[in-house]
Design a protein around this motif. Structure first.
Motif, PDB file in Angstrom:
ATOM      1  N   HIS A  57      36.945  33.281  32.743  1.00 50.09           N
ATOM      2  CA  HIS A  57      35.848  33.688  31.871  1.00 50.09           C
ATOM      3  C   HIS A  57      35.803  32.813  30.639  1.00 50.09           C
ATOM      4  O   HIS A  57      36.836  32.485  30.065  1.00 50.09           O
ATOM      5  CB  HIS A  57      35.971  35.164  31.475  1.00 50.09           C
ATOM      6  N   ASP A  58      34.611  32.391  30.274  1.00 51.78           N
ATOM      7  CA  ASP A  58      34.387  31.585  29.062  1.00 51.78           C
ATOM      8  C   ASP A  58      35.354  30.410  28.946  1.00 51.78           C
ATOM      9  O   ASP A  58      35.870  30.115  27.869  1.00 51.78           O
ATOM     10  CB  ASP A  58      34.475  32.469  27.814  1.00 51.78           C
ATOM     11  N   MET A  62      36.756  36.850  39.338  1.00 55.29           N
ATOM     12  CA  MET A  62      38.109  37.247  39.690  1.00 55.29           C
ATOM     13  C   MET A  62      38.451  36.635  41.042  1.00 55.29           C
ATOM     14  O   MET A  62      37.581  36.507  41.906  1.00 55.29           O
ATOM     15  CB  MET A  62      38.219  38.775  39.781  1.00 55.29           C
ATOM     16  N   GLY A  63      39.716  36.274  41.205  1.00 53.85           N
ATOM     17  CA  GLY A  63      40.148  35.718  42.477  1.00 53.85           C
ATOM     18  C   GLY A  63      41.620  35.979  42.680  1.00 53.85           C
ATOM     19  O   GLY A  63      42.333  36.414  41.765  1.00 53.85           O
ATOM     20  N   ALA A 112      37.116  32.525  45.943  1.00 54.27           N
ATOM     21  CA  ALA A 112      36.384  33.470  45.084  1.00 54.27           C
ATOM     22  C   ALA A 112      35.981  32.849  43.748  1.00 54.27           C
ATOM     23  O   ALA A 112      35.001  33.269  43.130  1.00 54.27           O
ATOM     24  CB  ALA A 112      37.220  34.728  44.853  1.00 54.27           C
ATOM     25  N   VAL A 113      36.736  31.848  43.270  1.00 50.09           N
ATOM     26  CA  VAL A 113      36.392  31.172  42.022  1.00 50.09           C
ATOM     27  C   VAL A 113      36.027  29.705  42.263  1.00 50.09           C
ATOM     28  O   VAL A 113      35.947  28.914  41.335  1.00 50.09           O
ATOM     29  CB  VAL A 113      37.517  31.313  40.959  1.00 50.09           C
ATOM     30  N   GLY A 148      59.896  27.656  40.692  1.00 52.90           N
ATOM     31  CA  GLY A 148      60.316  27.651  42.090  1.00 52.90           C
ATOM     32  C   GLY A 148      59.941  28.909  42.848  1.00 52.90           C
ATOM     33  O   GLY A 148      59.987  28.920  44.077  1.00 52.90           O
ATOM     34  N   ASP A 149      59.560  29.980  42.138  1.00 52.92           N
ATOM     35  CA  ASP A 149      59.156  31.226  42.807  1.00 52.92           C
ATOM     36  C   ASP A 149      57.868  31.009  43.579  1.00 52.92           C
ATOM     37  O   ASP A 149      56.911  30.424  43.065  1.00 52.92           O
ATOM     38  CB  ASP A 149      58.908  32.355  41.796  1.00 52.92           C
ATOM     39  N   ARG A 150      57.830  31.476  44.826  1.00 48.50           N
ATOM     40  CA  ARG A 150      56.578  31.526  45.599  1.00 48.50           C
ATOM     41  C   ARG A 150      55.947  32.864  45.256  1.00 48.50           C
ATOM     42  O   ARG A 150      56.597  33.895  45.355  1.00 48.50           O
ATOM     43  CB  ARG A 150      56.875  31.420  47.090  1.00 48.50           C
ATOM     44  N   VAL A 151      54.678  32.822  44.805  1.00 45.47           N
ATOM     45  CA  VAL A 151      54.020  34.031  44.308  1.00 45.47           C
ATOM     46  C   VAL A 151      52.613  34.194  44.855  1.00 45.47           C
ATOM     47  O   VAL A 151      51.952  33.222  45.226  1.00 45.47           O
ATOM     48  CB  VAL A 151      53.945  34.041  42.763  1.00 45.47           C
ATOM     49  N   ALA A 152      52.172  35.437  44.888  1.00 47.55           N
ATOM     50  CA  ALA A 152      50.760  35.770  45.033  1.00 47.55           C
ATOM     51  C   ALA A 152      50.312  36.118  43.620  1.00 47.55           C
ATOM     52  O   ALA A 152      51.094  36.689  42.840  1.00 47.55           O
ATOM     53  CB  ALA A 152      50.591  36.959  45.971  1.00 47.55           C
ATOM     54  N   PHE A 153      49.097  35.744  43.259  1.00 44.18           N
ATOM     55  CA  PHE A 153      48.653  36.019  41.894  1.00 44.18           C
ATOM     56  C   PHE A 153      47.176  36.342  41.854  1.00 44.18           C
ATOM     57  O   PHE A 153      46.426  36.011  42.765  1.00 44.18           O
ATOM     58  CB  PHE A 153      48.981  34.843  40.960  1.00 44.18           C
TER      59      PHE A 153
END
Length: 125
Positions: free
Chosen positions: A113-114, A54-55, A80-81, A103-108
């Motif tokens: 996995h696999d 997860m990251g 983290a990944v 165009g949206d600036r996002v945190a995600f």
């Protein structure tokens, strides 16, 4: 006679080089902005089943394909990944894609996995 000597010398040199490993050329350092855009990395070979990693990252949405269930994000490094900064396509559930706009600036948040890279959450920044 000179031809025989020259041919013998060339053959000896050729045979002596056969056992020598080739040296790889030096890597050409490039910045993340100069690297080609990566696509969905799910086709990359993975050995067996792997535990999910997860990251969290941040970036700008460059494409959304709700019918395919994918979002492309040009993001910074995600330690983290073990990913450098790059642009890549992720799978994402419909609920996550519902409000995603190019165009949206996002945190995600991402789950790896696999061989599947999935955005599990998007938040506007």
């Amino acid at each position: 006679m000179n031809h025989a000597l020259i041919l013998s010398a060339v053959a000896a040199l050729g045979l002596s080089a056969c056992g020598q490993p080739e040296t790889a050329p030096a890597a050409d350092p490039t910045s993340a902005s100069e690297m080609p855009m990566a696509s969905n990395m799910s086709g990359m070979p993975m050995e067996g089943r792997q535990a999910a990693m997860m990251g969290a990252g941040s970036g700008v949405i460059t494409a959304v394909d709700a019918s395919a269930g994918t979002v492309t994000i040009d993001h910074g490094a995600i330690p983290a990944v073990d990913w450098p900064a790059m642009a890549m396509t992720f799978t994402a559930p419909a609920a996550v894609l519902a409000d995603a706009r190019v165009g949206d600036r996002v945190a995600f948040e991402v789950s790896v996995h696999d061989g599947v890279n999935e955005v599990t959450a998007l938040r506007p920044q």
